[in-house]
Design a protein around this motif. Structure first.
Motif, PDB file in Angstrom:
ATOM      1  N   TYR A 214       4.722  -4.869  -4.014  1.00  0.00           N
ATOM      2  CA  TYR A 214       3.399  -4.450  -4.461  1.00  0.00           C
ATOM      3  C   TYR A 214       3.406  -4.074  -5.932  1.00  0.00           C
ATOM      4  O   TYR A 214       4.398  -3.540  -6.447  1.00  0.00           O
ATOM      5  N   GLU A 215       2.267  -4.358  -6.524  1.00  0.00           N
ATOM      6  CA  GLU A 215       2.126  -4.088  -7.962  1.00  0.00           C
ATOM      7  C   GLU A 215       0.972  -3.121  -8.146  1.00  0.00           C
ATOM      8  O   GLU A 215      -0.128  -3.340  -7.646  1.00  0.00           O
ATOM      9  N   LEU A 216       1.220  -2.029  -8.846  1.00  0.00           N
ATOM     10  CA  LEU A 216       0.164  -1.070  -9.165  1.00  0.00           C
ATOM     11  C   LEU A 216      -0.011  -1.045 -10.679  1.00  0.00           C
ATOM     12  O   LEU A 216       0.939  -0.787 -11.421  1.00  0.00           O
ATOM     13  N   LYS A 217      -1.237  -1.343 -11.112  1.00  0.00           N
ATOM     14  CA  LYS A 217      -1.527  -1.336 -12.557  1.00  0.00           C
ATOM     15  C   LYS A 217      -2.576  -0.281 -12.836  1.00  0.00           C
ATOM     16  O   LYS A 217      -3.558  -0.146 -12.109  1.00  0.00           O
ATOM     17  N   VAL A 218      -2.359   0.465 -13.900  1.00  0.00           N
ATOM     18  CA  VAL A 218      -3.329   1.473 -14.314  1.00  0.00           C
ATOM     19  C   VAL A 218      -3.631   1.259 -15.789  1.00  0.00           C
ATOM     20  O   VAL A 218      -2.706   1.180 -16.594  1.00  0.00           O
TER      21      VAL A 218
END
Lengths: 436, 208
Positions: A214-218
């Motif tokens: 999973y990739e979390l971008k902020v």
């Protein structure tokens, strides 16, 4: 045999230094090559060099022959200091070659290291990104996280991210430090924090040959959000102005018409003035054309006593009136007739009325020009979804070629939400069917 | 034999004035006087007409220029004299393209209407040299280029810059440039002010 410590100090230091340098260099080279899978070949070479130098170095220091010759004061070999005989010279030469080769390979590998990616360079580049980035597994365990993400997480939660899923859920549930934070958009999870900072979160699953992660971008979108709000306000304002301009257009038309009427009235007023002067002169002196003066008075008084109203706003008015004038009979067969249309008791939109007027006009002129008839039949359904026109003239012998007026009707029909159909046999029929 | 005249004007007062002028001359006889250009061609088909005196802007949405073009296709021999008080700059060119024989400005009246009618029936094409000068802020309408006036015409309908670009098949940047040039020439502060004044002065009439 003498002990090692009876060897002259210069020789000892020289050989020791040489040995030390070579071993350190090769150990470093070996360690370096283990870190680089592509440098496998170097690992083999470095291993061989290391072993060789251990053996050779030991032999040099322990060699009794050279030490004895030194004690005896016999100098053998070249003029270079610390080289005592030919065997030692050969060994030292081999040693120097090996050291040089090791140094050369070290520089080569270092250059290769600087120009190729490694695990460190991936982390380094991630840290350089302006947005926060984090990859994690199904349990929330983090594979890799960049410094921006760590900073944002710290600003929002007061601590580093231990579990990415927990962090994301905390943000979704607004369990974050700035208490007056709100969520603007659930889909993309945009959060405003109390310092008027606006963050955009995006969480996606990535599937590749290694599995699912999973990739979390902020991203900090504070400035973009502010500009978007500003743009939105300006667009609202612009739409208001556009509406005002459209409305103004209508009233300007009315103003212009009234200006024309006023100009005409002024002209009549001036003419009356001239008439008065001419009449006065005639009465006083007998000069002037009495007949012309009388005609002018009649004309002006007729104008002033005939206040017809200028109301031709219903587009059908002129068409129906003209049809009557020129002897074309209109027969209303359907649910709607001319009285209903002129009073607009049907409350149909103006665009449909205009379309109807233009179509009637076209049918009437075609009846006169081509069909040589004198009656046009009109059948309009009460919901205006069907309008059919035909005439009592001669039917077309060939297919009707659409040009000019008929083309305009077709275009206007499409714009008004109607489909135009023309049938040539057994009689001419023009049909407008609503497609809405 | 007097020429047969049809008058087309939606306003009662000007129409009656024209009727008076026609009736005042033995060279002309009034055949029809109607209020809309929409039906003008219908009367042409059913009546023998030599000259049409026709206004441009009609309250019912029809316009004299389109009607003139249609009539010229039906009966090219009919002479058409367009009369208007609108200084819209495109009307002169459009009238020529439609085949209109003569053009007369009501407000200016540089020549008497009867004189223009006589010359028209004699085969002349009587056109003013230019549209009446209309002040638009610090400039006059003749200070604007043809393209600027096209942009202004669409702008005055309330369209956005992108909509203007799409309508005229030019780029968004070009539209902005033209608007900025017009603002510089006229001295108006905003595009809205420019559009409103263009409409009030009659410089552009986008409905026609």
């Amino acid at each position: 045999m003498i002990s090692y410590f009876e060897v002259p100090i210069e020789a000892r230091i020289f050989y020791l230094l040489l040995f030390f340098l070579t071993e350190v260099n090769n150990i470093a080279l070996l360690a370096f090559s283990f870190l680089q899978p592509d440098a496998f070949k170097e690992r083999k070479v470095s291993s061989i060099l290391l072993v060789l130098q251990i053996v050779v170095g030991y032999n040099i220091i322990a060699s009794g022959v050279q030490v004895e010759r030194v004690i005896a004061g016999v100098r053998v070999g070249g003029e270079l200091p610390l080289i005592y005989d030919i065997e030692a010279a050969i060994i030292v030469d081999i040693l120097v070659v090996m050291v040089s080769y090791s140094l050369y390979r070290t520089v080569e590998l270092a250059t290769w290291w600087a120009s190729h990616l490694s695990a460190f360079s991936i982390k380094h580049s991630m840290d350089a990104l302006p947005e926060g980035l984090c990859y994690y597994d199904q349990e929330g365990r983090i594979y890799i996280i960049n410094t921006t993400m760590s900073e944002i997480a710290y600003a929002l939660t007061g601590s580093v991210i231990k579990n990415a899923i927990d962090f994301y859920n905390d943000v979704r549930n607004l369990k974050i430090v700035p208490e007056d934070s709100v969520i603007i958009n659930e889909e993309d999870l945009i959060v405003i924090s109390s310092g008027d900072a606006v963050f955009s979160f995006r969480n996606t699953a990535v599937k590749d040959e290694f599995g699912v992660y999973y990739e979390l971008k902020v991203a900090d979108i504070t400035e973009e959000y502010s500009k978007t709000r500003e743009l939105y306000s300006k667009q609202v304002e612009l739409r208001k102005q556009q509406k005002y301009l459209s409305q103004l257009g209508e009233s300007i038309k009315q103003v212009t018409i009234k200006k024309e009427i006023l100009a005409a009235k002024i002209k009549v007023h001036d003419k009356l003035g001239e008439n008065l002067i001419a009449a006065r002169r005639y009465l006083a002196t007998g000069e002037g054309d009495i007949e012309a003066i009388r005609n002018l008075w009649i004309a002006n008084l007729t104008l002033l006593s005939n206040p017809q109203t200028d109301t031709v706003e219903n587009p059908l008015n002129s068409i129906l009136s003209a049809a009557d004038d020129i002897g074309i009979k209109l027969v209303w067969e359907g649910d709607v007739n001319d009285e209903m249309l002129l009073s607009n008791s049907t409350h149909v939109s103006n665009s449909v009325l205009v379309l109807l007027a233009n179509t009637l006009h076209e049918c009437i002129t075609n009846t006169m020009r081509h069909a040589h008839g004198d009656t046009v039949y009109v059948n309009i359904s009460n919901d205006f979804r069907s309008m059919v026109f035909r005439n009592n003239g001669v039917a077309p012998t060939n297919a009707v070629h659409e040009s000019g007026g008929l083309l305009n009707i077709r275009r206007q029909s499409a714009e008004t939400g109607y489909r135009m159909v023309i049938i040539s046999h057994p009689e001419f029929n023009l049909m407008l069917k609503s497609i809405l | 034999m007097p020429y047969k005249v049809m008058i087309v004007d939606d306003q009662n007062m000007p129409r009656q004035l024209f009727e008076m002028i026609v009736n005042s001359s033995d060279n002309y006889t009034l055949v029809k006087s109607i209020q809309s250009a929409a039906a003008a061609d219908m009367y042409v088909l059913s009546n023998d007409i030599d000259l049409i005196i026709m206004d441009i802007v009609m309250a019912d949405g029809s316009n004299g220029l389109d009607a003139a073009a249609e009539i010229k296709k039906l009966k090219p021999a009919i002479k058409i004299l367009i009369v208007t008080s609108m200084p819209e700059v495109s009307f002169l060119e459009r009238a020529r393209e439609a085949g209109v024989d003569s053009f007369w400005y009501k407000e200016v009246e540089d020549k008497p209407l009867l004189d223009v009618m006589d010359r028209t029936m004699a085969g002349e094409h009587v056109y003013p040299d230019k549209t009446p000068e209309v002040k638009l802020g610090l400039a006059s309408c003749s200070d604007l280029t043809e393209r600027e006036l096209e942009v202004l015409r669409v702008l005055s309908t309330g369209c956005s810059d992108q909509e203007i670009a799409d309508a005229l098949h030019i780029s968004f940047a070009t539209v902005r440039t033209h608007i900025n040039h017009m603002l510089e020439k006229t001295g108006f502060a905003t595009r809205t002010e420019l559009a409103i004044n263009a409409r009030i002065s009659g410089t552009v009439i986008p409905e026609i």
